[in-house]
Structures are given as structure tokens and as C-alpha cells.
Design an enzyme around this catalytic site. Sequence first.
Site, PDB file in Angstrom:
ATOM      1  CE1 TYR A  70      -7.744  -0.636   6.496  1.00  0.00           C
ATOM      2  CE2 TYR A  70      -6.311  -0.434   4.587  1.00  0.00           C
ATOM      3  CZ  TYR A  70      -6.515  -0.306   5.935  1.00  0.00           C
ATOM      4  OH  TYR A  70      -5.503   0.156   6.736  1.00  0.00           O
TER       5      TYR A  70
ATOM      6  CD  GLU B 147      -3.102   0.069   2.340  1.00  0.00           C
ATOM      7  OE1 GLU B 147      -3.098   1.103   3.023  1.00  0.00           O
ATOM      8  OE2 GLU B 147      -3.679  -0.979   2.672  1.00  0.00           O
TER       9      GLU B 147
ATOM     10  CG  ASP C  26      -3.539   9.207   6.945  1.00  0.00           C
ATOM     11  OD1 ASP C  26      -3.812   7.999   7.038  1.00  0.00           O
ATOM     12  OD2 ASP C  26      -3.455   9.811   5.857  1.00  0.00           O
TER      13      ASP C  26
END
Length: 263
Positions: free
Chosen positions: A175, A49, A60
Site C-alpha cells: 500500500y 478495506e 487518520d
Amino acid sequence: MTRIDAKFAALKAEGKKAFVAYVMAGDPDYETSLELIRGLPGAGVDIIEMGLPFTDPMADGETIQLAGQRALEAGMTLKRTLQMARAFREADDTTPIVLMGYYNPIYNHGVDTFLADAKAAGIDGLIVVDLPPEEDEELCIPAQAAGLNFIRLATPTTDDKRLPKVLQNTSGFVYYVSITGITGAAAAEAGDVGPEVARIKAQTDLPVIVGFGIRTPEAAESIASIADGAVVGSAIVGALADGKPVTDVLSFVKTLSDGTHRA
């Protein structure tokens, strides 16, 4: 069949789970980042990734935010990220690469141009965290038409009413974000994640990979035992940020991949 599809088929035939490693493209500089990425398959990484640096990475945590800042300050761009993928492909034509990031740099590049450039560079899939299913016409559907998997995130707050919409145009794998919050914020617990993975798998034949909150070989093994694989990002990015040489970071990655493959 994309490289991602082929990788999961091969892992299934071997009875193994997938280990996915996230690294920020260009962190701390282009040469070091390329050295790390080139070393990942040898450290047992099944899917790479590659983070696309962006100025406003809202999903993030601090570790990956700082990595993106370092990459941007070192001159990393979308074009250079694709250049890095091309350089990787010179010696490795089988390990899948998923480009993970935000829509703004892609939009500025031009969607059609980006998809052509990404495909030519050897990118296999996209994770674009700020494009919801309602915006599939923007990038998801064109990406699939161009032969790229479009991988969607499911989270603890994705309820049974929302889940079919999330899965609708997803390909490659799903995911599952194991925690509510940002990357690196908390530890993933198999006891919490297991029922959620089962719930998703009841509605799709796609592999379900779990990320966020996995930092140790033991955690990777535990999570992979109840899913189709595990993603580690912040722990790897953090090891590089601590100034460890690439060889040491790759040794750490090998312990994580070994843990995942024991599951």
C-alpha cells in the site's frame, strides 16, 4: 493462495486494475455499515478495506477519525467488527476483506485468539499502521503463519535504504501512501506517484496499490494508470457522514470503481 492473491491474479488475467474501498466498520451504526459493506462488490469494489474503530487513530484525518468516533459511540468493538465480516461472508465468499487499524485492540484481544477469530470470520489480510517491520514477530509473522496477508505501507519518506525492510515480510500487496501526512489531507498526483511506484515495483513482485488523496473517478483513473490499483476511503466515508442514503453512497462508489477500471 489467499482471496487477495486470487483477486489480483483474476484482475491481471482481465487486464484490469484493482479498486479498493475503505469503510469504517460500524459507522454510523452496525446495520447501516453492514448494508454498505454488502453492497460494495456490486458497486465494482474488488477489495474491501474494513476500518477497525480505535480511540487514537493517529494516521487518520478528521473524516475517518469522526467515523471511528461514531462507530465507537454506536457500540462497535473488535468482536462486532469480526461479526460483521462473518455476516458479509454469509453471502459472499470471494471478495477479499482487509482489516485496517491499530495494534492496541488486537493486543488486548490476544494475538493468537485474534488471528484465529479473524481467520474464522473471513478476514484475508491486515494493515496495522503502528507496527513497524522491527516488530514483525508481534503480529506480522504469526499472521502469515495463520494464512492472513500482512500488508505494509510505504510512503514518500520510505527511502531506498528503508524500502527492503518494509518489503521483507509483506504479502498480498504493498500500500503506497501517496502523500506525506494523514488520510484525506491532500490530492494525490500521478506525476509525483508514478516514479515512486516504479521504484517499489523494481524491488518486489507484489502489486502496488495507491491510497490517500484520491477523491474522484478521474483521480482514481489517473492513479490506477500508473499503479496496480487505487484506494478510496475518506471520500466514501464523507459521503456517508453527509447523511446520504446507502444507495447513493454505493452509486458514488460505482463511479470510482468505473474510473479505476478504465485505467
